[in-house]
Design an enzyme around this catalytic site. Structure first.
Site, mmCIF file in Angstrom:
data_model
loop_
_atom_site.group_PDB
_atom_site.id
_atom_site.type_symbol
_atom_site.label_atom_id
_atom_site.label_comp_id
_atom_site.label_asym_id
_atom_site.label_seq_id
_atom_site.Cartn_x
_atom_site.Cartn_y
_atom_site.Cartn_z
ATOM 1 N N HIS A 13 0.837 -1.205 0.000
ATOM 2 C CA HIS A 13 0.000 0.000 0.000
ATOM 3 C C HIS A 13 0.868 1.249 0.000
ATOM 4 O O HIS A 13 0.594 2.222 -0.729
ATOM 5 C CB HIS A 13 -0.919 -0.024 1.225
ATOM 6 C CG HIS A 13 -1.898 1.112 1.244
ATOM 7 N ND1 HIS A 13 -1.608 2.335 1.800
ATOM 8 C CD2 HIS A 13 -3.165 1.203 0.748
ATOM 9 C CE1 HIS A 13 -2.648 3.139 1.674
ATOM 10 N NE2 HIS A 13 -3.598 2.470 1.039
ATOM 11 N N ASP A 139 -2.330 -23.189 -23.962
ATOM 12 C CA ASP A 139 -1.431 -22.284 -24.678
ATOM 13 C C ASP A 139 -0.388 -23.080 -25.448
ATOM 14 O O ASP A 139 -0.233 -24.290 -25.253
ATOM 15 C CB ASP A 139 -0.773 -21.281 -23.713
ATOM 16 C CG ASP A 139 0.204 -21.921 -22.742
ATOM 17 O OD1 ASP A 139 1.179 -22.558 -23.209
ATOM 18 O OD2 ASP A 139 0.027 -21.784 -21.517
ATOM 19 N N ARG A 158 9.094 -19.382 -8.709
ATOM 20 C CA ARG A 158 9.298 -19.030 -10.109
ATOM 21 C C ARG A 158 9.866 -20.233 -10.833
ATOM 22 O O ARG A 158 10.963 -20.690 -10.531
ATOM 23 C CB ARG A 158 10.270 -17.844 -10.239
ATOM 24 C CG ARG A 158 9.845 -16.608 -9.473
ATOM 25 C CD ARG A 158 8.639 -15.953 -10.112
ATOM 26 N NE ARG A 158 8.989 -15.354 -11.384
ATOM 27 C CZ ARG A 158 9.567 -14.162 -11.503
ATOM 28 N NH1 ARG A 158 9.879 -13.459 -10.425
ATOM 29 N NH2 ARG A 158 9.833 -13.664 -12.688
#
Length: 204
Positions: A13, A139, A158
């Site tokens: 934020h 895909d 990742r």
């Protein structure tokens, strides 16, 4: 975990204010290759902050409502097409299901966005089978090795072939959390297009 999650939300934020200042400063400067690159960096940072906040806050108190699933998916697909993605969508039959619409759109948007980092063709489908509603996203990218297909749902993980492509490593984590919150699940497999197939299973 709660303390770390709160910290993540707070930091994310707080990053919004300097990012907004950067965008305003760049908008007042004359364009050029270097500025274009900086603008892309700021956009990517904003996307990362959005992912962090979504992960930290969850999907809030949105209520499930009866939803025309093909119409909802079409909204997400058309929005993605406006970003220049090669997308197709097909649905079999009338598919109505109880969903938290905004949460589901975020989930599907994350999956499509993840596919778009690796592929130049994406097919989305929806059908009913064996008491379930299935949404598939196929895909033609490099796919994910079978031994990593569960790992990619871990926060900040990742995969080897994702290095250098951007993203916070939270898209699929958020997507699975949303679908499990609906009583369903997400699985990964091989796509007939040669890349990755993401299968969303929703109870009827």
């Amino acid at each position: 975990i709660q303390q770390r999650t709160a910290m993540l939300a707070g930091v994310s934020h707080d990053l919004r204010t300097p990012l907004t200042r950067f965008k305003l400063a760049l908008a007042m400067m004359k364009g050029g290759p270097e500025l274009d690159e900086l603008e892309r960096d700021v956009v990517e940072m904003e996307q990362l902050v959005d992912e962090y906040l979504a992960f930290a806050k969850g999907e809030g108190s949105e209520q499930a409502v009866e939803t025309n699933l093909p119409v909802l998916i079409e909204e997400v697909v058309e929005k993605s097409k406006r970003k220049g993605l090669d997308l197709s969508f097909s649905a079999k039959g009338a598919l109505r299901v109880m969903l938290r619409p905004n949460a589901f759109k975020r989930c599907l948007g994350n999956i499509i966005g993840n596919a778009a980092r690796f592929a130049d063709k994406i097919d989305v489908g929806a059908s009913r089978r064996s008491g379930l509603i299935l949404v598939t996203v196929d895909d033609n990218g490099p796919g994910v090795p079978e031994e990593e297909r569960e790992d990619v749902f871990r926060p900040f993980f990742r995969a080897e072939n994702s290095r250098g492509t951007g993203g916070a490593g939270l898209g699929l984590t958020i997507a699975r959390d949303v679908i499990r919150g609906h009583g369903g699940d997400i699985m990964l497999g091989d796509s007939p297009l040669g890349g990755l197939r993401v299968v969303i299973r929703l109870p009827v």
